[in-house]
Enzyme design. Structure first.
Site, PDB file in Angstrom:
ATOM      1  N   GLU A   1      30.240  96.985  40.770  1.00  0.00           N
ATOM      2  CA  GLU A   1      29.204  97.446  41.707  1.00  0.00           C
ATOM      3  C   GLU A   1      29.797  98.486  42.663  1.00  0.00           C
ATOM      4  O   GLU A   1      30.997  98.721  42.693  1.00  0.00           O
ATOM      5  CB  GLU A   1      28.646  96.281  42.529  1.00  0.00           C
TER       6      GLU A   1
ATOM      7  N   ASN B   1      18.886  96.146  46.980  1.00  0.00           N
ATOM      8  CA  ASN B   1      19.593  97.117  46.149  1.00  0.00           C
ATOM      9  C   ASN B   1      18.959  98.495  46.298  1.00  0.00           C
ATOM     10  O   ASN B   1      18.021  98.686  47.066  1.00  0.00           O
ATOM     11  CB  ASN B   1      19.548  96.689  44.676  1.00  0.00           C
TER      12      ASN B   1
ATOM     13  N   ASP C   1      18.350  97.943  40.117  1.00  0.00           N
ATOM     14  CA  ASP C   1      19.631  97.665  40.767  1.00  0.00           C
ATOM     15  C   ASP C   1      20.028  98.859  41.638  1.00  0.00           C
ATOM     16  O   ASP C   1      19.188  99.416  42.331  1.00  0.00           O
ATOM     17  CB  ASP C   1      20.690  97.311  39.721  1.00  0.00           C
TER      18      ASP C   1
END
Length: 291
Positions: free
Chosen positions: A15, A145, A195
């Site tokens: 991430e 997100n 995301d």
């Protein structure tokens, strides 16, 4: 579409990719395994730094320092030594949450989010760090997100992955703070969930689709424009990289995948470079103290 595996090292939960144009260096995290990846794109060298705590995103402050979003709050990291210094505790006394997504507004204000470690409903919050102060902007989000901004700083975007809702909010360009309540501009109804995201030079929002093996591009109004494949099912976050910002680095993850799932997804957890025919722009640097 040309695709390169930038890093074969598999991330449990890759991430938070960021790119520092001044040093031509990309950074990203493996949140669960407490690792920070450093990729010097000009040479192809990749260094993996062990961290003493979970961290999920960073912003460049200056040539020697970074601001990290961690499970304890915001920390400053010395790039040369890796030394960490607490800048602002955030939910440090709440062990059920950790940091998640983040990005810097053109004004230098740093937006970052928290979420429940088990994605508990409504446990997440989006915060802003500005002028030495942390301010809660949007509480009650399950998985915050897709934090990103228009080039002029007048518009902010974010998503709640659990609700598959993409939001837009009008901002003060000088401060990066909201001027009104956010509004839903898109609901993702296909496979996977919204995301991490980044805005390109044309104003399109490129969002990784977790579980969908894709990047989807949306207009500022939330209309789907393009979709490109990613070689891993759980694509997690993109960032534009390179001197011309003409490639996209995309992280991925194998979190919650069993042995059969991983076998069916041979590139799970790897980090990729994609040539998608779009250009990005330099990420702003985060500002400390008075602004």
């Amino acid at each position: 579409m040309p695709v390169t595996v930038l890093c074969d090292e598999r991330c449990h939960l890759g991430e938070g990719p960021a790119y520092d144009a001044a040093s031509d260096t990309a950074w990203w995290f493996d949140i669960i395994e407490r690792r920070l990846f450093e990729a010097r794109l000009g040479t192809g060298e990749i260094v993996v730094h062990a961290l003493p705590l979970m961290a999920s995103a960073l912003a460049t402050v200056d040539d020697g320092r970074q601001m990290l979003a961690t499970e304890q709050g915001l920390m400053l990291r010395d790039i040369a030594t890796g030394a960490l210094e607490m800048l602002a505790p955030v939910e440090a006394a709440t062990p059920a949450t950790r940091s998640n997504d983040a990005r810097v507004h053109p004004s230098g204000t740093f937006w970052f989010s928290t979420m429940g470690r088990q994605a508990e409903p409504g446990a997440g919050t989006i915060y802003a760090y500005r002028a030495g102060t942390v301010q809660a902007l949007f509480p009650g989000i399950t998985i915050p997100n897709a934090i990103c901004f228009s080039a002029d700083g007048a518009t902010g975007y974010f998503a709640d992955t659990a609700a598959n809702a993409l939001y837009r909010v009008r901002l003060d360009p000088a401060t990066g703070l909201p001027l009104e309540a956010p509004a839903v501009i898109h609901r993702h109804r296909d496979e996977g969930g919204l995301d991490g995201a980044v805005v390109d030079a044309e104003g399109l929002l490129w969002c990784a689709i977790w579980g969908g093996a894709r990047l989807n591009a949306y207009s500022p109004e939330g209309d789907p424009v393009r979709s490109v494949a990613v070689p891993a099912r759980q694509a997690s976050c993109p960032v534009f990289v390179g001197p011309a910002f003409d490639r996209v680095l995309v992280t991925s993850a194998w979190q919650h995948m069993d042995e059969a799932d991983r076998a069916a997804d041979p590139h799970h957890g790897k980090t990729f470079l994609l040539d998608i025919g779009a250009r990005g722009r330099a990420e702003p640097r985060a500002r400390l103290g008075a602004m």
